[in-house]
Scaffold this motif. Structure first.
Motif: not given
Lengths: 329, 313
Positions: B277-301
Motif C-alpha cells: 500500500n505504501y511503497p515509499h515507507l520501504l523504498l526510502a530507508p532501503a535505498a539509503v542503506l543500499a547507497v551507503v553500504t555500496v559507498a563503503f565498499n567502493f571506498l574499501g576497494d
C-alpha cells in the motif's frame, strides 16, 4: 690474554620430524680483543647460525645443544632471554646482509637509530636523536641532520647499509658481527663499506667478525680467517698463511676456484666436485672426505681435530691429519 | 638539531596512497557519500524538518509531498526526519561495532601471531568456534536472554533513584546490541591480523630490531603492527558497511536498537509490512542503506588498490 669470545665445541641442531639434524658440529673459535676475523664457507655451512646462536637469535626449531661461548666472563649459551637481550646491541652488534629489507619502512632512519639508543641506554628522546645524527656522520653519510629525517626507501642501498652500520654501532659494542653486509651491493659500494668498517673498527676498538663466502673480499680485511665446512672449522689461520700455505683440501679448492687475472680467459674456473652433506646425513669421520681427492681410508673413520700445521705460522691450525703429515714430511 | 624532532612531513606511503585513491572515481564517490553521512549524523537534529518522534495522527501514511518530502509513516511521523536521525544510529553502529570488533581482533590476532605457541592455538580455536556459530542465532540468543532482565533491572533502578539515566535505552543499545554484534564480527579481523603479523615478524627488519636488543613489546608495537595494518584498513572500511547492514537485519528481527530510536533497519522492517500500500515507507530507508553500504565498499576497494599498488595492472 683471555679471548673476547671463546666458542668451544658448539653444536646446533634443527628439530625435525624423525629426530634432530645436526648443522653445526663442534665449532671451536676464539676471537681476541680488537681482532678482525673472517668466517668463510659456502651457504648452509653454519656460519650465520653460529653467530646468531650467541645472542639467542636462532630461528624457531633450531637450537644450540652443546658447547660453550664465553664472553666477558659469562657463558652466552646459558643466559636467559632477558640477559641475552641486554647483550644484543650493547655488547654484540650486528649488521645484516640485505640493507634493502633490514630497515623498518615506517620509521625515519634517524628515529630508528634513536629508538635503539632510547631502549638500550635509556637516553632521552632529544639526546638519542642528536646521537643518531652523530652516528650517521660517523658512518660517512653526507648531510646527516637532513638524512636522519629521511625514510628508508629514500636512501640508496649503500646509504642504507651505512645506516645499518650506524645502528649496529649505536650501543658501542665490543664485538661487531657483520653477516655478509656487502653481498647485496655493487662492487664499488662494497669497497666503501669494507673501508668504513675497517676504519670504524680501529676508531671504536672493537672486534669484528665478518661472515662471508667471498675470500677475495676478506683477504684485505681480516687478520685471521676461519674456514667452515659442514658445521666444523676445517682451517683457522692468519690471512697470510691461508693464502700462502692453504693446507686443508677444501680451502685449497676454494682458493683454486677464485678467478685470476692471469688465468686464460676462456678456461672454465675449477670447481669442487660434489655437494656438502645434508644436515642429518653427515658421513662418519671427516665431512669433506667424500669430495676429497686426498682422502684415505682413515678419513672416513674419525672426525679430525684442529692441529697446528708444522712449518707454518704457529697460529695456523687445520683439521686434516693427511695434510698435516705431508707438511711435516 | 632541533629540526629533526619535528614531524611535519607526512609519510610518502600514505601520500602516494592518497594520490592513487583520488584518481579512483568510484572511491571518490564512496568517500563523498560517506562524508555526507558523517555530516548528517553529526548535524542531523538541526537539519531535519520535523522532530523524529512527533506524531501527527491526522497525517498518517502520506505519500511524498511538499510538506513531507518523503511522506509520513503509520504514526504520521516524517520519514525524512527519521532517515536523518537514522543516519546517526547507522553511523554509531558502524563505528561502535567496528571499533570494538577491530580492537578485539587486533589484540588477539597480534599477540597470537607474534608469540605463537599455546596462546596462538587457543585464540585460533576460539576464533573458529565463534565463526562456526550462526551469527544471527548468537545475537538473538544474547539479546533475547539479556535484554529483558536488564531492562527490568534498569526500570527498577529508575524507580528507586528517579535518575533519568536509567530510562535511557541508548545504554542497552550500546552495551547489548553493539556489544553482541562486536562479539560476532571480530573473528575475521583476528585472523587477518594474525596472518599479517606472521608474515611481517619474519622480515629482516624485525630480526635487525631483535639484534638491537629491543624488547618484544616495542618490536610488536613499532615494527610489526604498523607494517601489518594495510589489509586491516581495507577490511575495516568494508566492515563499516557490513555492520550497518547487520544492524538492519537485527532490527528487522526485533533485536536491534530499541524503538522509538529510528534505525534504517527498523524502518525497513516497519515498511515491509505495508509496502504493497505504501511503497515509499520501504523504498526510502532501503535505498539509503543500499547507497551507503555500496559507498563503503567502493571506498574499501579503492583503498585496497591504493595501498597495494603492485596489484594493479
Amino acid at each position: 690474554m683471555t679471548a673476547l669470545l671463546d666458542i668451544r665445541g658448539l653444536t646446533i641442531d634443527i628439530a625435525r620430524d624423525g629426530g634432530p639434524a645436526r648443522v653445526v658440529d663442534g665449532i671451536d673459535l676464539a676471537i681476541q680483543q680488537g681482532e678482525s676475523v673472517g668466517i668463510v664457507g659456502e651457504s648452509g655451512c653454519g656460519k650465520s647460525l653460529t653467530m646468531l646462536s650467541l645472542v639467542g637469535l636462532l630461528p624457531n626449531r633450531i637450537r644450540a645443544t652443546g658447547g660453550s661461548a664465553m664472553f666477558g666472563g659469562r657463558d652466552l649459551l646459558k643466559l636467559g632471554p632477558k640477559e641475552l637481550r641486554k647483550v644484543r646491541g650493547s655488547e654484540i652488534g650486528f649488521i645484516f646482509q640485505d640493507p634493502m629489507t633490514s630497515l623498518n619502512p615506517v620509521i625515519r632512519v634517524g628515529d630508528q637509530i634513536a629508538e635503539a639508543l632510547i631502549w638500550q641506554k635509556g637516553l632521552a628522546k632529544e639526546a638519542a636523536q642528536a646521537r643518531a645524527v652523530e652516528l650517521l656522520e660517523l658512518v660517512g653519510i653526507p648531510g646527516p641532520a637532513e638524512r636522519a629525517r629521511a625514510w628508508p626507501h629514500e636512501l640508496s642501498g649503500g646509504m642504507r647499509q651505512r645506516v645499518m652500520i650506524a645502528m649496529g654501532l649505536a650501543g658501542h659494542p665490543r664485538l661487531l658481527i657483520a653477516d655478509e653486509p656487502t653481498t647485496a651491493l655493487d662492487v664499488t659500494i662494497q669497497a666503501q663499506i669494507v673501508d668504513l668498517v675497517r676504519e670504524l673498527k680501529d676508531k671504536m676498538q672493537m672486534a669484528v667478525v665478518w661472515i662471508t663466502h667471498d675470500l677475495a673480499l676478506i683477504a684485505g680485511l681480516a687478520d685471521r680467517i676461519a674456514v667452515l665446512y659442514a658445521g666444523t672449522v676445517v682451517e683457522d689461520a692468519p690471512v697470510s698463511a691461508i693464502f700462502e700455505r692453504p693446507t686443508h683440501p677444501y680451502t685449497r679448492g676454494l682458493l683454486a676456484s677464485l678467478p685470476t687475472l692471469a688465468g686464460a680467459a676462456m678456461e672454465r674456473l675449477p670447481s669442487i666436485g660434489g655437494t656438502p652433506p645434508e644436515p642429518g646425513r653427515r658421513p662418519p669421520g671427516c665431512p669433506f672426505a667424500p669430495r676429497c681427492a686426498h682422502a684415505v681410508a682413515a678419513c672416513a673413520e674419525a672426525v679430525p681435530r684442529l692441529a697446528p700445521v708444522p712449518g707454518s705460522d704457529p697460529r695456523h691450525r687445520v683439521a686434516c691429519p693427511v695434510m698435516t703429515e705431508r707438511a711435516a714430511a | 638539531m632541533t629540526a629533526i624532532a619535528e614531524d611535519d612531513r607526512p609519510s610518502s606511503l600514505w601520500r602516494d596512497a592518497w594520490k592513487r585513491l583520488r584518481r579512483n572515481r568510484l572511491a571518490v564517490i564512496g568517500l563523498f557519500i560517506i562524508a555526507i553521512l558523517v555530516i548528517v549524523a553529526a548535524f542531523g537534529p538541526w537539519m531535519s524538518p520535523y522532530d523524529f518522534l512527533s506524531q501527527n495522527l491526522d497525517a498518517r501514511n502520506q505519500p511524498p509531498s511538499g510538506l513531507h518530502w518523503l511522506g509520513t509513516d503509520d504514526l504520521g511521523r516524517d520519514v525524512l526526519s527519521r532517515l536523518i536521525y537514522g543516519a546517526r544510529t547507522a553511523f554509531l553502529v558502524a563505528v561502535g561495532v567496528t571499533v570494538a570488533a577491530v580492537l578485539i581482533g587486533v589484540v588477539l590476532g597480534a599477540i597470537a601471531g607474534f608469540y605463537g605457541g599455546a596462546f596462538d592455538r587457543f585464540v585460533m580455536w576460539f576464533t573458529d568456534m565463534t565463526m562456526s556459530v550462526p551469527q544471527l542465532l548468537l545475537v538473538v540468543v544474547i539479546n533475547a536472554s539479556l535484554k529483558q532482565p536488564i531492562s527490568l533491572w534498569m526500570e527498577a533502578r529508575y524507580m528507586e533513584t528517579l535518575n533519568p539515566i536509567w530510562r535511557n535505552s541508548a545504554i542497552i543499545d550500546f552495551v547489548l546490541v553493539f556489544g553482541s554484534m562486536a562479539l560476532i564480527t571480530w573473528p575475521p579481523y583476528a585472523r587477518l591480523v594474525r596472518a599479517q603479523v606472521l608474515s611481517v615478524r619474519g622480515r629482516p627488519y624485525v630480526t635487525a630490531a631483535r639484534a638491537l636488543g629491543l624488547t618484544n613489546r616495542i618490536i610488536l608495537m613499532r615494527y610489526v603492527l604498523p607494517n601489518a595494518m594495510g589489509p586491516l584498513i581495507v577490511a575495516v572500511s568494508a566492515g563499516l558497511g557490513t555492520a550497518m547492514v547487520l544492524e538492519s537485519a537485527f532490527s528487522f528481527l526485533g533485536v536491534g536498537v530499541t524503538p522509538p530510536t529510528p534505525s534504517w533497519g527498523n524502518m525497513i522492517s516497519d515498511g515491509l509490512r505495508v509496502w504493497t500500500n505504501y511503497p515509499h515507507l520501504l523504498l526510502a530507508p532501503a535505498a539509503v542503506l543500499a547507497v551507503v553500504t555500496v559507498a563503503f565498499n567502493f571506498l574499501g576497494d579503492g583503498l585496497n588498490d591504493a595501498l597495494n599498488p603492485k596489484g594493479q595492472k
